[in-house]
Design an enzyme around this catalytic site. Sequence first.
Site, PDB file in Angstrom:
ATOM      1  N   ASN A  10       0.892  -1.121  -0.034  1.00 37.30           N
ATOM      2  CA  ASN A  10       0.091  -0.036   0.031  1.00 37.30           C
ATOM      3  C   ASN A  10       0.841   1.144   0.017  1.00 37.30           C
ATOM      4  O   ASN A  10       1.071   1.624   1.145  1.00 37.30           O
ATOM      5  CB  ASN A  10      -0.817   0.051   1.500  1.00 37.30           C
ATOM      6  CG  ASN A  10      -1.731   1.309   1.390  1.00 37.30           C
ATOM      7  OD1 ASN A  10      -1.728   2.069   0.674  1.00 37.30           O
ATOM      8  ND2 ASN A  10      -2.417   1.270   2.724  1.00 37.30           N
ATOM      9  N   TRP A  11       1.043   1.926  -1.272  1.00 36.88           N
ATOM     10  CA  TRP A  11       1.971   2.884  -1.315  1.00 36.88           C
ATOM     11  C   TRP A  11       1.392   4.250  -0.676  1.00 36.88           C
ATOM     12  O   TRP A  11       2.158   5.205  -0.774  1.00 36.88           O
ATOM     13  CB  TRP A  11       2.282   3.167  -2.967  1.00 36.88           C
ATOM     14  CG  TRP A  11       3.232   2.015  -3.372  1.00 36.88           C
ATOM     15  CD1 TRP A  11       3.223   0.844  -2.881  1.00 36.88           C
ATOM     16  CD2 TRP A  11       3.868   1.797  -4.696  1.00 36.88           C
ATOM     17  NE1 TRP A  11       4.271   0.004  -3.751  1.00 36.88           N
ATOM     18  CE2 TRP A  11       4.360   0.582  -4.727  1.00 36.88           C
ATOM     19  CE3 TRP A  11       4.058   2.553  -5.837  1.00 36.88           C
ATOM     20  CZ2 TRP A  11       4.987   0.149  -6.010  1.00 36.88           C
ATOM     21  CZ3 TRP A  11       4.567   2.327  -6.887  1.00 36.88           C
ATOM     22  CH2 TRP A  11       5.256   1.177  -6.844  1.00 36.88           C
ATOM     23  N   LYS A  12       0.114   4.381  -0.262  1.00 42.35           N
ATOM     24  CA  LYS A  12      -0.369   5.537  -0.009  1.00 42.35           C
ATOM     25  C   LYS A  12      -0.089   6.701  -0.795  1.00 42.35           C
ATOM     26  O   LYS A  12      -0.051   6.307  -2.085  1.00 42.35           O
ATOM     27  CB  LYS A  12       0.006   5.704   1.646  1.00 42.35           C
ATOM     28  CG  LYS A  12      -0.138   4.596   2.533  1.00 42.35           C
ATOM     29  CD  LYS A  12      -0.074   4.865   3.844  1.00 42.35           C
ATOM     30  CE  LYS A  12      -0.207   3.433   4.683  1.00 42.35           C
ATOM     31  NZ  LYS A  12      -0.098   3.528   6.096  1.00 42.35           N
ATOM     32  N   HIS A  96      -9.763   1.251   4.792  1.00 41.93           N
ATOM     33  CA  HIS A  96      -8.500   1.457   5.183  1.00 41.93           C
ATOM     34  C   HIS A  96      -8.688   2.586   6.579  1.00 41.93           C
ATOM     35  O   HIS A  96      -9.426   3.241   6.153  1.00 41.93           O
ATOM     36  CB  HIS A  96      -7.074   1.970   4.194  1.00 41.93           C
ATOM     37  CG  HIS A  96      -5.975   1.987   5.170  1.00 41.93           C
ATOM     38  ND1 HIS A  96      -5.677   2.840   6.015  1.00 41.93           N
ATOM     39  CD2 HIS A  96      -4.917   1.073   4.997  1.00 41.93           C
ATOM     40  CE1 HIS A  96      -4.425   2.848   6.265  1.00 41.93           C
ATOM     41  NE2 HIS A  96      -4.162   1.586   5.918  1.00 41.93           N
ATOM     42  N   GLU A  98      -7.215   4.781   7.483  1.00 45.60           N
ATOM     43  CA  GLU A  98      -6.864   6.185   7.222  1.00 45.60           C
ATOM     44  C   GLU A  98      -8.145   6.682   6.455  1.00 45.60           C
ATOM     45  O   GLU A  98      -8.607   7.891   6.675  1.00 45.60           O
ATOM     46  CB  GLU A  98      -5.610   6.590   6.382  1.00 45.60           C
ATOM     47  CG  GLU A  98      -4.415   6.364   7.232  1.00 45.60           C
ATOM     48  CD  GLU A  98      -3.303   5.691   6.691  1.00 45.60           C
ATOM     49  OE1 GLU A  98      -3.138   5.726   5.377  1.00 45.60           O
ATOM     50  OE2 GLU A  98      -2.472   5.242   6.960  1.00 45.60           O
ATOM     51  N   GLU A 168      -5.724  -4.788  10.632  1.00 44.73           N
ATOM     52  CA  GLU A 168      -4.738  -3.708  10.690  1.00 44.73           C
ATOM     53  C   GLU A 168      -4.963  -2.842  11.819  1.00 44.73           C
ATOM     54  O   GLU A 168      -5.645  -2.258  12.037  1.00 44.73           O
ATOM     55  CB  GLU A 168      -4.658  -2.805   9.401  1.00 44.73           C
ATOM     56  CG  GLU A 168      -4.306  -3.511   8.224  1.00 44.73           C
ATOM     57  CD  GLU A 168      -3.881  -2.341   7.308  1.00 44.73           C
ATOM     58  OE1 GLU A 168      -2.493  -2.449   6.855  1.00 44.73           O
ATOM     59  OE2 GLU A 168      -4.504  -1.373   6.983  1.00 44.73           O
ATOM     60  N   GLY A 174       1.893   2.559  10.723  1.00 44.22           N
ATOM     61  CA  GLY A 174       3.110   3.473  10.465  1.00 44.22           C
ATOM     62  C   GLY A 174       3.682   3.911  12.049  1.00 44.22           C
ATOM     63  O   GLY A 174       4.377   5.028  12.109  1.00 44.22           O
ATOM     64  N   SER A 214       2.919  -2.174  10.294  1.00 41.94           N
ATOM     65  CA  SER A 214       4.462  -2.202  10.680  1.00 41.94           C
ATOM     66  C   SER A 214       5.081  -3.639  10.393  1.00 41.94           C
ATOM     67  O   SER A 214       5.918  -4.242  11.121  1.00 41.94           O
ATOM     68  CB  SER A 214       4.819  -1.794  12.021  1.00 41.94           C
ATOM     69  OG  SER A 214       4.354  -0.338  12.396  1.00 41.94           O
ATOM     70  N   GLY A 235       2.701  -1.167   4.128  1.00 52.02           N
ATOM     71  CA  GLY A 235       2.697   0.465   3.907  1.00 52.02           C
ATOM     72  C   GLY A 235       4.213   0.868   3.805  1.00 52.02           C
ATOM     73  O   GLY A 235       4.763   0.821   2.722  1.00 52.02           O
ATOM     74  N   GLY A 236       4.656   1.445   4.830  1.00 51.75           N
ATOM     75  CA  GLY A 236       6.085   2.136   4.751  1.00 51.75           C
ATOM     76  C   GLY A 236       7.208   1.015   4.100  1.00 51.75           C
ATOM     77  O   GLY A 236       7.903   1.552   3.244  1.00 51.75           O
TER      78      GLY A 236
END
Length: 254
Positions: A10-12, A96, A98, A168, A174, A214, A235-236
């Site tokens: 997930n590159w956001k 998600h 977010e 999640e 994150g 994470s 993600g990251g």
Amino acid sequence: MSRKNLIAGNWKMNTTASESVDLINEINSIVGQQTHTQVCICPPFTSLQKASGLVEQSAVSLGAQNMSAEPSGAFTGEISASMLRDLYVSYVILGHSERRQYFGETNQTINKKVLAATQNNLKPIYCIGETLEERESGKTLDVVRSQVREGLESYPVSEIDNLVMAYEPVWAIGTGKTATDEMAQEVHAFTRTLLSELFGDAPASSVRILYGGSMKPENAKGLLSQTDVDGGLIGGASLSAKSFCSIVEASINS
Ligand code: PGA
């Protein structure tokens, strides 16, 4: 039933279209031909067209990070399921945390998106998970129960093979804090029980439940070895081809 792991990046809101090309080329060169684990990248909308050309000859699938529940029309700034299909997108991340936190999405609005996705042959990656406050007050399983039941309301059992769940925990996204292997397994097993109640045991046993929050090369193997953890939503660590592909390798060896 054996489930093929799925590792989704997930590159956001990161990477321009040209930066995406570099990242995809690197990912393709490392894991683009292996088929033990399904790999999916979810770049921003603006990179999908370029991405779709680049993954065409590889085993990597393409996903989007959101979509509208509406088929077309006066919805300024929105992207429909058919627009995604037209770019050979296979997966779409929905609900998600977010999106829930910053864009007011609820189990009910996400449910409409999940149904629209499946009606258009897109595989929803439906995200669920509790906040820190909910965990600390002992409400994790209640929150997950509502998210599963309300978000999957009217989901057709005939489409069960297209459904992907992603647990999640919001406090792990994150933050560098990961759920322990046991914490993840507990909620994943509970989620599968909820799916059994909705769809029956055999269909529920075919659904992949990803862990997100994470996940990194260092902790991936332990999480992915859990019985009900069938992959990761990253993600990251998905913004570096090296770390993302190390997680794919951990999945292959788990
Ligand atoms: P993270 O994000 O790996 O950076 O914690 C996961 C996600 O939000 O899907």
